[in-house]
Design a protein around this motif. Structure first.
Motif, mmCIF file in Angstrom:
data_model
loop_
_atom_site.group_PDB
_atom_site.id
_atom_site.type_symbol
_atom_site.label_atom_id
_atom_site.label_comp_id
_atom_site.label_asym_id
_atom_site.label_seq_id
_atom_site.Cartn_x
_atom_site.Cartn_y
_atom_site.Cartn_z
ATOM 1 N N ASP A 41 25.201 36.658 20.330
ATOM 2 C CA ASP A 41 26.060 36.047 21.216
ATOM 3 C C ASP A 41 25.231 35.477 22.516
ATOM 4 N N PRO A 42 25.834 34.462 23.012
ATOM 5 C CA PRO A 42 25.187 33.805 24.164
ATOM 6 C C PRO A 42 25.189 34.970 25.499
ATOM 7 N N ASP A 43 24.168 35.104 26.285
ATOM 8 C CA ASP A 43 24.136 35.810 27.581
ATOM 9 C C ASP A 43 25.134 35.447 28.479
ATOM 10 N N PRO A 44 25.922 36.169 29.290
ATOM 11 C CA PRO A 44 26.737 35.868 30.293
ATOM 12 C C PRO A 44 25.857 35.124 31.349
ATOM 13 N N LEU A 45 26.397 34.468 31.940
ATOM 14 C CA LEU A 45 26.008 33.561 33.191
ATOM 15 C C LEU A 45 26.396 33.980 34.557
ATOM 16 N N GLN A 46 26.855 35.132 34.440
ATOM 17 C CA GLN A 46 27.507 35.677 35.810
ATOM 18 C C GLN A 46 27.275 37.033 35.642
ATOM 19 N N ASP A 47 27.628 37.753 36.720
ATOM 20 C CA ASP A 47 27.546 39.261 36.907
ATOM 21 C C ASP A 47 28.537 39.680 36.305
ATOM 22 N N PHE A 48 29.952 39.285 36.492
ATOM 23 C CA PHE A 48 31.152 39.803 36.209
ATOM 24 C C PHE A 48 32.158 38.621 35.771
ATOM 25 N N CYS A 49 32.965 38.715 34.679
ATOM 26 C CA CYS A 49 33.824 38.039 34.411
ATOM 27 C C CYS A 49 35.170 38.663 34.305
ATOM 28 N N VAL A 50 35.970 39.077 35.206
ATOM 29 C CA VAL A 50 36.919 40.057 34.984
ATOM 30 C C VAL A 50 37.994 39.126 34.519
ATOM 31 N N ALA A 51 38.574 39.744 33.295
ATOM 32 C CA ALA A 51 39.833 38.911 32.386
ATOM 33 C C ALA A 51 40.770 38.547 33.472
ATOM 34 N N PRO B 296 39.179 34.809 40.012
ATOM 35 C CA PRO B 296 38.103 34.453 40.882
ATOM 36 C C PRO B 296 37.810 35.964 41.636
ATOM 37 N N MET B 297 36.543 36.256 41.998
ATOM 38 C CA MET B 297 36.196 37.502 42.514
ATOM 39 C C MET B 297 36.904 37.915 43.409
ATOM 40 N N SER B 298 37.396 37.178 44.456
ATOM 41 C CA SER B 298 38.106 37.508 45.408
ATOM 42 C C SER B 298 39.488 38.108 45.235
ATOM 43 N N LYS B 299 40.016 37.900 43.953
ATOM 44 C CA LYS B 299 41.251 38.623 43.499
ATOM 45 C C LYS B 299 41.015 39.554 42.381
ATOM 46 N N ALA B 300 39.647 39.860 42.122
ATOM 47 C CA ALA B 300 39.309 40.847 41.255
ATOM 48 C C ALA B 300 39.775 42.609 41.424
ATOM 49 N N LEU C 104 35.109 48.014 37.296
ATOM 50 C CA LEU C 104 33.893 48.759 36.684
ATOM 51 C C LEU C 104 34.284 50.142 36.291
ATOM 52 N N PHE C 105 35.406 50.479 36.962
ATOM 53 C CA PHE C 105 35.900 52.079 36.612
ATOM 54 C C PHE C 105 36.975 52.316 36.047
ATOM 55 N N SER C 106 37.122 53.287 35.299
ATOM 56 C CA SER C 106 38.355 53.550 34.575
ATOM 57 C C SER C 106 38.617 55.062 34.153
ATOM 58 N N SER C 107 39.823 55.608 34.556
ATOM 59 C CA SER C 107 40.027 56.830 34.194
ATOM 60 C C SER C 107 40.747 57.145 32.979
ATOM 61 N N LYS C 108 41.149 56.087 32.346
ATOM 62 C CA LYS C 108 42.260 56.316 31.390
ATOM 63 C C LYS C 108 41.641 57.165 30.149
ATOM 64 N N LEU C 109 40.558 57.180 29.790
ATOM 65 C CA LEU C 109 40.139 58.289 28.776
ATOM 66 C C LEU C 109 40.000 59.527 29.098
ATOM 67 N N TRP D 34 40.985 47.384 30.261
ATOM 68 C CA TRP D 34 40.249 47.270 31.008
ATOM 69 C C TRP D 34 39.273 45.996 31.231
ATOM 70 N N PRO D 35 40.079 44.649 32.116
ATOM 71 C CA PRO D 35 39.475 43.588 32.058
ATOM 72 C C PRO D 35 38.080 43.407 32.364
ATOM 73 N N GLY D 36 37.438 44.190 33.168
ATOM 74 C CA GLY D 36 36.092 44.391 33.539
ATOM 75 C C GLY D 36 35.129 44.135 32.390
ATOM 76 N N THR D 37 35.622 44.521 31.074
ATOM 77 C CA THR D 37 34.733 44.360 30.000
ATOM 78 C C THR D 37 34.781 42.840 29.472
ATOM 79 N N ASN D 38 35.450 42.093 29.981
ATOM 80 C CA ASN D 38 35.437 40.477 29.543
ATOM 81 C C ASN D 38 34.097 39.743 29.491
ATOM 82 N N THR D 39 33.861 39.411 28.342
ATOM 83 C CA THR D 39 32.319 38.616 28.057
ATOM 84 C C THR D 39 31.289 39.646 27.962
ATOM 85 N N LEU D 40 31.505 40.916 28.012
ATOM 86 C CA LEU D 40 30.280 42.059 28.247
ATOM 87 C C LEU D 40 29.993 42.375 26.751
#
Length: 224
Positions: free
Chosen positions: A25-35, A51-55, A60-65, A87-93
């Protein structure tokens, strides 16, 4: 010299005509891509980015499990998913996780993850883990009782199952190399598809009478 030039020209032409193989798979081109799960932008392999301002600050954290699921189900098990939808933070990772809890005698029935390899660790109890090889292996069943602290590996696309062989509750946590591994529950797919698989197809494939197929369809009419 002429032979060398001819050989070099032939090799060059072969390389030009050979198909290009991309094995990763291609490497991501940004640190985060919150879905952005509600985003309207066109997506090809994943969700568009917020937009990161709305993320927010919890992607990066979850207590669901941390909390066990309710195992009062027909299978005696509960799956808590932590894929990109949860966990939208996993998008593209290319990662996600699940927790599965089992009552005594509970099972995670035969299923397939079409888009991911799975690696898991038993957190509590004793689970019979079975992995079914493809036709190439002679449909071999690889199985072992896996105890707390032990791990298992399931290659992408192979059918597998877990069954609580202990007298107490059991739980496991698994990880996937996909943000959305997908799941195909074999019994549910065969007997509760939409629209239904025609009964004559199943009677022929399973080599049973129509009454058996209809009985199984009735068992899965409401899903799991």
């Amino acid at each position: 010299m002429g032979y060398s030039k001819t050989l070099a020209a032939g090799l060059f032409a072969t390389l030009l005509l050979a198909p290009v193989v991309l094995a990763t798979d291609p490497d991501p081109l940004q640190d985060f891509c919150v879905a952005d799960l509600d985003g309207k932008a066109v997506s090809v392999n994943g969700h568009p980015c917020k937009p990161m301002s709305k993320a927010g600050d919890d992607f990066l954290f979850s207590s669901k499990l941390a909390k066990a699921g309710n195992t009062s189900t027909p299978n005696g098990s509960a799956v808590t998913e932590l894929d990109v939808a949860e966990w939208p933070g996993t998008n593209t990772l290319g990662v996600s996780m699940n927790r599965v809890d089992f009552a005594p005698g509970g099972t995670n029935p035969p299923h397939i993850h079409p888009r991911a390899t799975e690696i898991g660790i038993v957190m509590k109890g004793e689970l019979l883990v079975g992995i079914l090889g493809s036709l190439d292996s002679g449909n071999k069943l690889y199985s072992r009782v896996v105890r707390a602290g032990e791990t298992f590996l399931i290659p992408r696309g192979l059918m597998h199952l877990q069954f609580n062989v202990g007298k107490t509750e059991a739980s496991m946590v698994v990880s996937f190399n996909s943000q959305n591994p997908g799941i195909v529950f074999v019994p549910l797919t065969l007997f509760s598809s939409n629209p239904p698989i025609p009964t004559p197809v199943l009677t022929k494939a399973l080599r049973v009478e129509a009454g058996v197929v209809e009985l199984l369809k009735s068992k899965f009419a409401d899903g799991f």
